[in-house]
Design a protein around this motif. Sequence first.
Motif, PDB file in Angstrom:
ATOM      1  N   GLY A   1      -9.312  31.216   8.285  1.00  0.00           N
ATOM      2  CA  GLY A   1     -10.325  32.365   8.649  1.00  0.00           C
ATOM      3  C   GLY A   1     -11.231  31.698   9.641  1.00  0.00           C
ATOM      4  O   GLY A   1     -11.504  30.449   9.385  1.00  0.00           O
ATOM      5  N   GLU A   2     -11.682  32.627  10.515  1.00  0.00           N
ATOM      6  CA  GLU A   2     -12.833  32.068  11.452  1.00  0.00           C
ATOM      7  C   GLU A   2     -14.052  32.146  10.840  1.00  0.00           C
ATOM      8  O   GLU A   2     -14.388  33.098  10.383  1.00  0.00           O
ATOM      9  CB  GLU A   2     -12.628  32.894  13.031  1.00  0.00           C
ATOM     10  CG  GLU A   2     -13.710  32.316  13.894  1.00  0.00           C
ATOM     11  CD  GLU A   2     -13.772  33.341  14.914  1.00  0.00           C
ATOM     12  OE1 GLU A   2     -14.323  32.970  16.202  1.00  0.00           O
ATOM     13  OE2 GLU A   2     -13.207  34.628  14.887  1.00  0.00           O
ATOM     14  N   GLY A   3     -14.669  31.105  10.918  1.00  0.00           N
ATOM     15  CA  GLY A   3     -16.140  30.998  10.373  1.00  0.00           C
ATOM     16  C   GLY A   3     -17.191  31.147  11.573  1.00  0.00           C
ATOM     17  O   GLY A   3     -17.038  32.222  12.478  1.00  0.00           O
ATOM     18  N   ARG A   4     -18.189  30.184  11.525  1.00  0.00           N
ATOM     19  CA  ARG A   4     -18.907  30.207  12.912  1.00  0.00           C
ATOM     20  C   ARG A   4     -18.169  30.098  14.304  1.00  0.00           C
ATOM     21  O   ARG A   4     -17.085  29.438  14.191  1.00  0.00           O
ATOM     22  CB  ARG A   4     -20.111  29.151  12.801  1.00  0.00           C
ATOM     23  CG  ARG A   4     -20.999  29.201  13.964  1.00  0.00           C
ATOM     24  CD  ARG A   4     -22.120  28.072  13.611  1.00  0.00           C
ATOM     25  NE  ARG A   4     -22.812  28.320  12.262  1.00  0.00           N
ATOM     26  CZ  ARG A   4     -24.068  27.844  12.038  1.00  0.00           C
ATOM     27  NH1 ARG A   4     -24.785  27.046  13.097  1.00  0.00           N
ATOM     28  NH2 ARG A   4     -24.748  27.921  10.982  1.00  0.00           N
ATOM     29  N   GLU A   5     -18.734  30.793  15.138  1.00  0.00           N
ATOM     30  CA  GLU A   5     -17.885  30.792  16.359  1.00  0.00           C
ATOM     31  C   GLU A   5     -17.915  29.344  16.981  1.00  0.00           C
ATOM     32  O   GLU A   5     -18.963  28.412  16.679  1.00  0.00           O
ATOM     33  CB  GLU A   5     -18.659  31.477  17.482  1.00  0.00           C
ATOM     34  CG  GLU A   5     -18.477  32.981  17.391  1.00  0.00           C
ATOM     35  CD  GLU A   5     -18.901  33.865  18.369  1.00  0.00           C
ATOM     36  OE1 GLU A   5     -18.191  33.993  19.712  1.00  0.00           O
ATOM     37  OE2 GLU A   5     -20.029  34.536  18.172  1.00  0.00           O
ATOM     38  N   LEU A   6     -16.905  28.906  17.665  1.00  0.00           N
ATOM     39  CA  LEU A   6     -16.749  27.317  17.778  1.00  0.00           C
ATOM     40  C   LEU A   6     -17.878  26.749  18.886  1.00  0.00           C
ATOM     41  O   LEU A   6     -17.972  25.889  19.137  1.00  0.00           O
ATOM     42  CB  LEU A   6     -15.209  27.047  18.331  1.00  0.00           C
ATOM     43  CG  LEU A   6     -14.319  26.758  17.610  1.00  0.00           C
ATOM     44  CD1 LEU A   6     -12.638  26.813  17.976  1.00  0.00           C
ATOM     45  CD2 LEU A   6     -14.595  25.394  16.945  1.00  0.00           C
ATOM     46  N   LYS A   7     -18.060  27.693  19.687  1.00  0.00           N
ATOM     47  CA  LYS A   7     -18.971  27.013  20.710  1.00  0.00           C
ATOM     48  C   LYS A   7     -20.417  26.970  20.326  1.00  0.00           C
ATOM     49  O   LYS A   7     -21.147  26.508  20.898  1.00  0.00           O
ATOM     50  CB  LYS A   7     -19.443  28.471  21.763  1.00  0.00           C
ATOM     51  CG  LYS A   7     -19.903  29.806  21.625  1.00  0.00           C
ATOM     52  CD  LYS A   7     -19.785  30.612  22.496  1.00  0.00           C
ATOM     53  CE  LYS A   7     -20.560  32.055  22.014  1.00  0.00           C
ATOM     54  NZ  LYS A   7     -20.697  32.926  23.245  1.00  0.00           N
ATOM     55  N   TYR A   8     -20.719  27.243  18.849  1.00  0.00           N
ATOM     56  CA  TYR A   8     -21.876  27.009  18.238  1.00  0.00           C
ATOM     57  C   TYR A   8     -21.930  25.794  17.220  1.00  0.00           C
ATOM     58  O   TYR A   8     -20.878  25.686  16.557  1.00  0.00           O
ATOM     59  CB  TYR A   8     -22.514  28.098  17.465  1.00  0.00           C
ATOM     60  CG  TYR A   8     -22.921  29.188  18.430  1.00  0.00           C
ATOM     61  CD1 TYR A   8     -23.610  29.038  19.820  1.00  0.00           C
ATOM     62  CD2 TYR A   8     -22.177  30.567  18.364  1.00  0.00           C
ATOM     63  CE1 TYR A   8     -24.099  30.249  20.297  1.00  0.00           C
ATOM     64  CE2 TYR A   8     -22.430  31.560  19.082  1.00  0.00           C
ATOM     65  CZ  TYR A   8     -23.421  31.368  20.139  1.00  0.00           C
ATOM     66  OH  TYR A   8     -23.781  32.546  20.894  1.00  0.00           O
ATOM     67  N   THR A   9     -22.791  24.782  17.433  1.00  0.00           N
ATOM     68  CA  THR A   9     -22.891  23.643  16.387  1.00  0.00           C
ATOM     69  C   THR A   9     -23.182  24.363  14.939  1.00  0.00           C
ATOM     70  O   THR A   9     -23.734  25.377  14.698  1.00  0.00           O
ATOM     71  CB  THR A   9     -24.153  22.882  16.554  1.00  0.00           C
ATOM     72  OG1 THR A   9     -23.993  22.661  18.078  1.00  0.00           O
ATOM     73  CG2 THR A   9     -24.083  21.722  15.674  1.00  0.00           C
ATOM     74  N   GLY A  10     -22.373  23.682  13.867  1.00  0.00           N
ATOM     75  CA  GLY A  10     -22.504  24.106  12.632  1.00  0.00           C
ATOM     76  C   GLY A  10     -23.576  23.589  11.931  1.00  0.00           C
ATOM     77  O   GLY A  10     -24.451  23.105  12.631  1.00  0.00           O
ATOM     78  N   ASP A  11     -23.616  23.760  10.767  1.00  0.00           N
ATOM     79  CA  ASP A  11     -24.716  23.484   9.801  1.00  0.00           C
ATOM     80  C   ASP A  11     -24.047  22.421   8.665  1.00  0.00           C
ATOM     81  O   ASP A  11     -23.106  22.414   8.250  1.00  0.00           O
ATOM     82  CB  ASP A  11     -25.586  24.700   9.301  1.00  0.00           C
ATOM     83  CG  ASP A  11     -26.602  25.071  10.116  1.00  0.00           C
ATOM     84  OD1 ASP A  11     -27.537  24.212  10.616  1.00  0.00           O
ATOM     85  OD2 ASP A  11     -26.680  26.274  10.653  1.00  0.00           O
ATOM     86  N   SER A  12     -25.262  21.701   8.028  1.00  0.00           N
ATOM     87  CA  SER A  12     -24.879  20.872   6.950  1.00  0.00           C
ATOM     88  C   SER A  12     -26.171  20.924   5.901  1.00  0.00           C
ATOM     89  O   SER A  12     -27.361  21.005   6.448  1.00  0.00           O
ATOM     90  CB  SER A  12     -24.204  19.442   7.280  1.00  0.00           C
ATOM     91  OG  SER A  12     -24.312  18.857   6.311  1.00  0.00           O
ATOM     92  N   ASN A  13     -25.789  20.418   4.694  1.00  0.00           N
ATOM     93  CA  ASN A  13     -26.806  20.328   3.775  1.00  0.00           C
ATOM     94  C   ASN A  13     -27.188  18.947   3.569  1.00  0.00           C
ATOM     95  O   ASN A  13     -28.161  18.485   2.905  1.00  0.00           O
ATOM     96  CB  ASN A  13     -26.147  20.593   2.193  1.00  0.00           C
ATOM     97  CG  ASN A  13     -26.250  22.032   1.962  1.00  0.00           C
ATOM     98  OD1 ASN A  13     -27.046  22.964   2.365  1.00  0.00           O
ATOM     99  ND2 ASN A  13     -25.084  22.452   1.415  1.00  0.00           N
ATOM    100  N   THR A  14     -26.470  18.070   4.379  1.00  0.00           N
ATOM    101  CA  THR A  14     -26.895  16.685   4.452  1.00  0.00           C
ATOM    102  C   THR A  14     -27.148  16.318   6.018  1.00  0.00           C
ATOM    103  O   THR A  14     -26.912  16.915   6.677  1.00  0.00           O
ATOM    104  CB  THR A  14     -25.568  15.883   4.040  1.00  0.00           C
ATOM    105  OG1 THR A  14     -24.499  16.142   4.988  1.00  0.00           O
ATOM    106  CG2 THR A  14     -25.056  16.021   2.698  1.00  0.00           C
TER     107      THR A  14
END
Length: 203
Positions: free
Chosen positions: A113-126
Amino acid sequence: MRNYSLRLLIIFCLVFTACRSAKEVSLPKGVPIVTRAEWGAAAPVLPMKEHSPTKITIHHTAVKQAPQKTLQEKLKGLQKFSQERAPLADGRMKEQWADIPYHFYITADGTIGEGRELKYTGDSNTPYDPTGHVLIVLEGNFQVETVTPIQFQNLVNLIKAVAKRWNISADKISGHKDNASTACPGDNLYALLPQLRKAVQQQ
């Protein structure tokens, strides 16, 4: 004068469109992916930072596989959790994110499945900077579970397609714990990373 102004306007529009198209980051080809539109994603709730993919980082959900649930249910649930300020399993509070933190989600049955659009930086709890990282998460807690054969095969297919599309070398494939203090993506998945790197080297 009017014709000159019109020509300038046309040239500007063409240049602007070309520049905008150059920034577009499309999905990799040759791999079946359930798009955001297909699973019914909500719009992001906060601004996001654009980036260009240069690395691939592997995660696990750290929650046991739930084959009875559909991909749509899993991604809608993940998006709802992501877009709220919510407590984590270790008691910490997760601040609100704009969207799903990962770019791709692979279920136990191998569906991508596609999550966040690839052109945007993701996020992390760390505390690490995921700029440039293509974040791929596999459903499961791989401290106690094993990756299913179809899940691993489709992970290989996805990683090869991503690496080819953005010219990412095998040494740029890592696990979450290579970038931050965490057990993610779990020992059983982390042990498979050499095979992923080899698949990219051989393509």
